[in-house]
Design an enzyme around this catalytic site. Structure first.
Site, PDB file in Angstrom:
ATOM      1  N   GLY A  70      73.909 -26.261  22.418  1.00 13.34           N
ATOM      2  CA  GLY A  70      73.144 -25.333  21.578  1.00 13.34           C
ATOM      3  C   GLY A  70      71.640 -25.502  21.772  1.00 13.34           C
ATOM      4  O   GLY A  70      70.889 -24.516  21.788  1.00 13.34           O
ATOM      5  N   THR A  71      71.207 -26.728  21.926  1.00 10.14           N
ATOM      6  CA  THR A  71      69.774 -26.990  22.067  1.00 10.14           C
ATOM      7  C   THR A  71      69.203 -26.283  23.296  1.00 10.14           C
ATOM      8  O   THR A  71      68.178 -25.600  23.214  1.00 10.14           O
ATOM      9  CB  THR A  71      69.530 -28.513  22.160  1.00 10.14           C
ATOM     10  OG1 THR A  71      69.998 -29.104  20.945  1.00 10.14           O
ATOM     11  CG2 THR A  71      68.059 -28.838  22.346  1.00 10.14           C
ATOM     12  N   HIS A 200      80.781 -28.449  20.606  1.00 16.66           N
ATOM     13  CA  HIS A 200      81.206 -29.629  19.840  1.00 16.66           C
ATOM     14  C   HIS A 200      81.255 -29.404  18.325  1.00 16.66           C
ATOM     15  O   HIS A 200      81.682 -30.284  17.584  1.00 16.66           O
ATOM     16  CB  HIS A 200      80.372 -30.865  20.205  1.00 16.66           C
ATOM     17  CG  HIS A 200      78.981 -30.901  19.657  1.00 16.66           C
ATOM     18  ND1 HIS A 200      78.664 -31.597  18.512  1.00 16.66           N
ATOM     19  CD2 HIS A 200      77.833 -30.353  20.092  1.00 16.66           C
ATOM     20  CE1 HIS A 200      77.346 -31.476  18.300  1.00 16.66           C
ATOM     21  NE2 HIS A 200      76.831 -30.727  19.237  1.00 16.66           N
ATOM     22  N   THR A 236      75.276 -27.885  39.332  1.00 17.41           N
ATOM     23  CA  THR A 236      76.733 -27.791  39.427  1.00 17.41           C
ATOM     24  C   THR A 236      77.329 -27.755  38.022  1.00 17.41           C
ATOM     25  O   THR A 236      76.978 -28.573  37.172  1.00 17.41           O
ATOM     26  CB  THR A 236      77.289 -28.990  40.228  1.00 17.41           C
ATOM     27  OG1 THR A 236      76.689 -28.966  41.509  1.00 17.41           O
ATOM     28  CG2 THR A 236      78.803 -28.918  40.354  1.00 17.41           C
ATOM     29  N   CYS A 323      68.883 -34.873  12.834  1.00 14.84           N
ATOM     30  CA  CYS A 323      67.577 -35.204  13.426  1.00 14.84           C
ATOM     31  C   CYS A 323      66.629 -35.734  12.357  1.00 14.84           C
ATOM     32  O   CYS A 323      65.641 -36.375  12.660  1.00 14.84           O
ATOM     33  CB  CYS A 323      66.959 -33.971  14.059  1.00 14.84           C
ATOM     34  SG  CYS A 323      68.147 -32.979  14.924  1.00 14.84           S
TER      35      CYS A 323
HETATM   36  C1  LIG Z   1      72.277 -24.685  13.874  1.00 12.22           C
HETATM   37  C2  LIG Z   1      72.317 -25.582  15.064  1.00 12.22           C
HETATM   38  N1  LIG Z   1      71.758 -25.165  16.208  1.00 12.22           N
HETATM   39  C3  LIG Z   1      71.770 -25.909  17.309  1.00 12.22           C
HETATM   40  C4  LIG Z   1      72.343 -27.173  17.317  1.00 12.22           C
HETATM   41  C5  LIG Z   1      72.286 -27.999  18.572  1.00 12.22           C
HETATM   42  O1  LIG Z   1      73.458 -27.928  19.303  1.00 12.22           O
HETATM   43  P1  LIG Z   1      73.797 -29.062  20.404  1.00 12.22           P
HETATM   44  O2  LIG Z   1      74.091 -30.317  19.646  1.00 12.22           O
HETATM   45  O3  LIG Z   1      74.980 -28.520  21.147  1.00 12.22           O
HETATM   46  O4  LIG Z   1      72.595 -29.181  21.295  1.00 12.22           O
HETATM   47  C6  LIG Z   1      72.958 -27.631  16.155  1.00 12.22           C
HETATM   48  C7  LIG Z   1      73.632 -28.958  16.102  1.00 12.22           C
HETATM   49  O5  LIG Z   1      73.086 -29.981  15.832  1.00 12.22           O
HETATM   50  C8  LIG Z   1      72.929 -26.825  14.992  1.00 12.22           C
HETATM   51  O6  LIG Z   1      73.468 -27.234  13.842  1.00 12.22           O
END
Ligand SMILES: Cc1ncc(COP(=O)(O)O)c(C=O)c1O
Length: 377
Positions: A70-71, A200, A236, A323
């Site tokens: 997600g990040t 995840h 990859t 975080c």
């Molecule tokens: C709303 C939201 N966006 C993005 C993320 C980041 O996702 P990832 O842990 O796959 O980088 C999270 C998870 O921590 C999240 O809760």
């Protein structure tokens, strides 16, 4: 075995997901760019996952761009869009995850003006205020509003925001990371051009996610070299993780009604009995929320103390955004909601998942009662 009540942080791997991944960690190791048979088989496995992930949000498979999570997808959405546009205004909600807030702050270095959209006391993006902001910033080119907040679980008026943004030629992104697998999600109903997913949070592996993108949106790649993912994400492919993400997405779609009903029952049991502790505050209680999330404040007791006490009792809960743990400042989400410092510092988040049961709720409540009797003044 600890009682795990932190599914918004991450989820355990579904055994079916692991089973699907195993061959790609062992015998099926070929590079999907290989033109020989084994390479083509790996490519086919990725294509299948692309279909499964697309189906989760009603997208076309060709709109799915796999990332490391997600990040990265949020970074690509914000930085990759802004890089292709002339400098203007960018609006993101004040309650976004750091992986949206920080890239949004980063593009101000290139001259972008950043506007943070305010939320109500219940943690909902204020559409009236959004309209006022839009009337002042006629150079709005990009907007990002998440569908479900990771801390409060509060659902956001993404479709209403998108309607206002897109009609002005602005690119609209939504972070769907916490919403998928917990509530029904349709890209078409939301009206967004870019959307973020992460495996995840839906019983898939860590380190894989996707940006779903409308091809009318121009994106600048963050990672060059190799030409993978239509030249938008070199490197990859993590075949096993992508295969696992696909199966997790498929299971999420099939199991959605059962998962929703199950977690809602647990949350309802928890919140009903929390009323016996009148000092406890449930943040965003009046707003529509994810079925699995309760974010509560226990006035007079520090969140870190609460976490440690729950941990000692074998319960894994969170003080909100992972975080933010380790710091004692209230989360930016609670600050945006206007929650006072003392109450904000006392926040803990319970997020239920498939394996939890009513006994977990009982143990949580008994532990809370005993903490309250020991610590509350
Ligand atoms: C709303 C939201 N966006 C993005 C993320 C980041 O996702 P990832 O842990 O796959 O980088 C999270 C998870 O921590 C999240 O809760």
């Amino acid at each position: 075995v600890p009682r795990y009540l932190d599914h918004n942080a991450t989820t355990p791997l579904d055994p079916l997901v692991l089973e699907a991944m195993m061959p790609y960690l062992q015998s099926h190791y070929a590079n999907p760019s290989g033109v020989y048979r084994a390479g083509r088989a790996a490519r086919a496995a990725i294509d299948r996952a692309r279909e499964q992930v697309a189906a989760l949000v009603g997208a076309h498979p060709s709109q799915v761009l796999f990332t490391s999570g997600g990040t990265e997808a949020n970074n690509l959405a914000i930085k990759g869009t802004c890089a292709k546009q002339s400098v203007g205004t960018l609006a993101v909600s004040a309650i976004e995850h750091a992986s949206v807030l920080e890239p949004a702050a980063a593009v101000t270095q290139q001259g972008w003006q950043l506007v943070r959209l305010p939320v109500s006391a219940d943690g909902v993006v204020d559409v009236v205020r959004l309209e006022q902001i839009l009337s002042v910033h006629d150079d709005l080119r990009m907007m990002s509003v998440m569908l479900a907040n990771n801390e409060t679980g509060v659902l956001q008026p993404v479709a209403a925001c998108a309607e206002r943004a897109v009609s002005r030629g602005c690119v609209m992104h939504s972070d769907l990371t916490q919403a998928v697998g917990k509530i029904p999600v349709s890209l078409a109903a939301l009206g967004v051009q870019l959307a973020t997913l992460s495996a995840h949070k839906i019983y898939g592996p860590k380190g894989v996610g996707a940006l779903i993108y409308d091809k009318s949106v121009e994106l600048e790649s963050l990672i060059h070299g190799g030409g993978q993912e239509r030249e938008l994400r070199g490197g990859t492919e993590n075949v096993a993780a992508i295969v696992g993400f696909g199966v997790a997405a498929e299971r999420a779609l099939i199991d959605l009604p059962a998962r929703t009903a199950h977690t809602l029952e647990l949350r309802h049991a928890l919140e009903t009995r929390l009323r016996e502790c009148p000092q406890v505050v449930v943040f965003g209680a009046a707003a529509a929320r994810l079925p699995n999330t309760t974010y509560l404040g226990v006035p007079g007791i520090d969140g870190e103390t609460l976490l440690m006490q729950f941990d000692r009792a074998g319960l894994a809960v969170s003080s909100g955004s992972a975080c933010d743990s380790g710091t004692t400042d209230p989360s930016h989400v609670l600050v945006a909601m206007g929650v006072g410092q003392a109450l904000g510092r006392s926040a803990i988040r319970v997020s239920f998942g498939a394996q939890n049961n009513l006994n977990d709720v009982d143990v949580f409540l008994t532990t809370l009662q005993s903490i309250l009797s020991r610590y509350a003044s």
